[in-house]
Design a protein around this motif. Structure first.
Motif, PDB file in Angstrom:
ATOM      1  N   THR A  71      15.931  16.101 -33.271  1.00  0.00           N
ATOM      2  CA  THR A  71      17.029  16.903 -33.786  1.00  0.00           C
ATOM      3  C   THR A  71      16.471  18.150 -34.447  1.00  0.00           C
ATOM      4  OG1 THR A  71      18.342  14.918 -34.170  1.00  0.00           O
ATOM      5  CG2 THR A  71      18.991  16.904 -35.362  1.00  0.00           C
ATOM      6  N   HIS A  96      17.164  20.728 -37.189  1.00  0.00           N
ATOM      7  CA  HIS A  96      17.956  20.961 -38.391  1.00  0.00           C
ATOM      8  C   HIS A  96      17.757  22.425 -38.782  1.00  0.00           C
ATOM      9  CE1 HIS A  96      18.559  16.613 -38.975  1.00  0.00           C
ATOM     10  NE2 HIS A  96      17.326  16.516 -38.521  1.00  0.00           N
ATOM     11  N   HIS A  99      21.450  16.394 -44.912  1.00  0.00           N
ATOM     12  CA  HIS A  99      20.715  16.168 -43.665  1.00  0.00           C
ATOM     13  C   HIS A  99      19.753  15.000 -43.826  1.00  0.00           C
ATOM     14  CE1 HIS A  99      22.190  20.192 -42.835  1.00  0.00           C
ATOM     15  NE2 HIS A  99      21.968  19.920 -41.561  1.00  0.00           N
ATOM     16  N   ILE A 136      16.536  13.618 -42.046  1.00  0.00           N
ATOM     17  CA  ILE A 136      15.503  14.083 -41.118  1.00  0.00           C
ATOM     18  C   ILE A 136      14.508  12.953 -40.904  1.00  0.00           C
ATOM     19  CG2 ILE A 136      13.714  15.825 -40.736  1.00  0.00           C
ATOM     20  CD1 ILE A 136      15.302  17.649 -42.655  1.00  0.00           C
ATOM     21  N   ASP A 150      11.673  14.822 -35.718  1.00  0.00           N
ATOM     22  CA  ASP A 150      12.655  15.904 -35.817  1.00  0.00           C
ATOM     23  C   ASP A 150      11.930  17.166 -36.255  1.00  0.00           C
ATOM     24  OD1 ASP A 150      14.691  14.147 -35.219  1.00  0.00           O
ATOM     25  OD2 ASP A 150      15.530  14.097 -37.243  1.00  0.00           O
ATOM     26  N   ILE A 183      12.709  21.205 -38.242  1.00  0.00           N
ATOM     27  CA  ILE A 183      13.642  22.140 -38.864  1.00  0.00           C
ATOM     28  C   ILE A 183      13.283  23.526 -38.355  1.00  0.00           C
ATOM     29  CG2 ILE A 183      14.103  20.732 -40.899  1.00  0.00           C
ATOM     30  CD1 ILE A 183      12.304  22.566 -42.504  1.00  0.00           C
TER      31      ILE A 183
END
Length: 171
Positions: A27, A29, A50, A52, A56, A58
């Motif tokens: 994901t 973010h 969020h 995390i 993942d 950011i």
């Protein structure tokens, strides 16, 4: 006995799709969501909303040459200093992949940290996998078939496509 090119290609695709691991999705973010990495945003609130995980990443989105991102320790975060910086980015669209579960601290290094351009995120370990099929209640002899098809569904689809491409028919 000669081995045909079709058979070799078919064998290659068979092993490629049946032995490869299932895809894992990470994901992204986006720090600050649609407002990006800019002064005057409550990044603590953003981080608290969020979850995390390891794997993942950011992304920091900002105007290049105006801001930047530094990875620092907690002291650097608390005091807005770069003394402990272990990483820095300045592309305007920075992606940072997390490969370890821990707390990370990011600040803007051009003086905007004191205007709120800092964020701390905790990266959680990956959740445990679902229980294995041996722990499920198998009330009928066919109960494992849907699980196998669900697990290998995309692989069977690709394998069927390869069979059709090379003139084989699956029954």
């Amino acid at each position: 006995m000669a081995v045909s090119y079709s058979f070799l290609a078919l064998s290659f695709f068979f092993f490629l799709f049946t032995l490869s691991p299932l895809p894992v999705s990470a994901t992204d973010h986006i720090v600050g969501a649609n407002r990006g990495w800019n002064p005057g945003i409550n990044y603590t609130l953003w981080a608290n909303n969020h979850t995390i995980y390891v794997g993942d990443y950011i992304s920091f989105r900002y105007q290049k040459n105006q801001y930047n991102v530094f990875l620092v320790n907690q002291t650097g975060y608390d005091n807005c200093t770069l003394d402990s910086a272990v990483g820095n980015w300045s592309s305007g669209k920075d992606f940072i992949l997390f490969n370890k579960s821990m707390r990370y601290y990011f600040i803007c290094g051009n003086g905007q940290c004191n205007n709120g351009m800092k964020v701390s995120v905790f990266v959680h370990p990956l959740p445990s996998p679902p229980p294995s099929s041996s722990q499920h209640n198998h009330s009928s002899p066919n109960s494992a078939a849907p699980m196998v098809l669900e697990y290998l569904g995309h692989k069977f689809l690709m394998l069927s496509f390869v069979f059709v491409m090379f003139g084989y028919v699956l029954v």
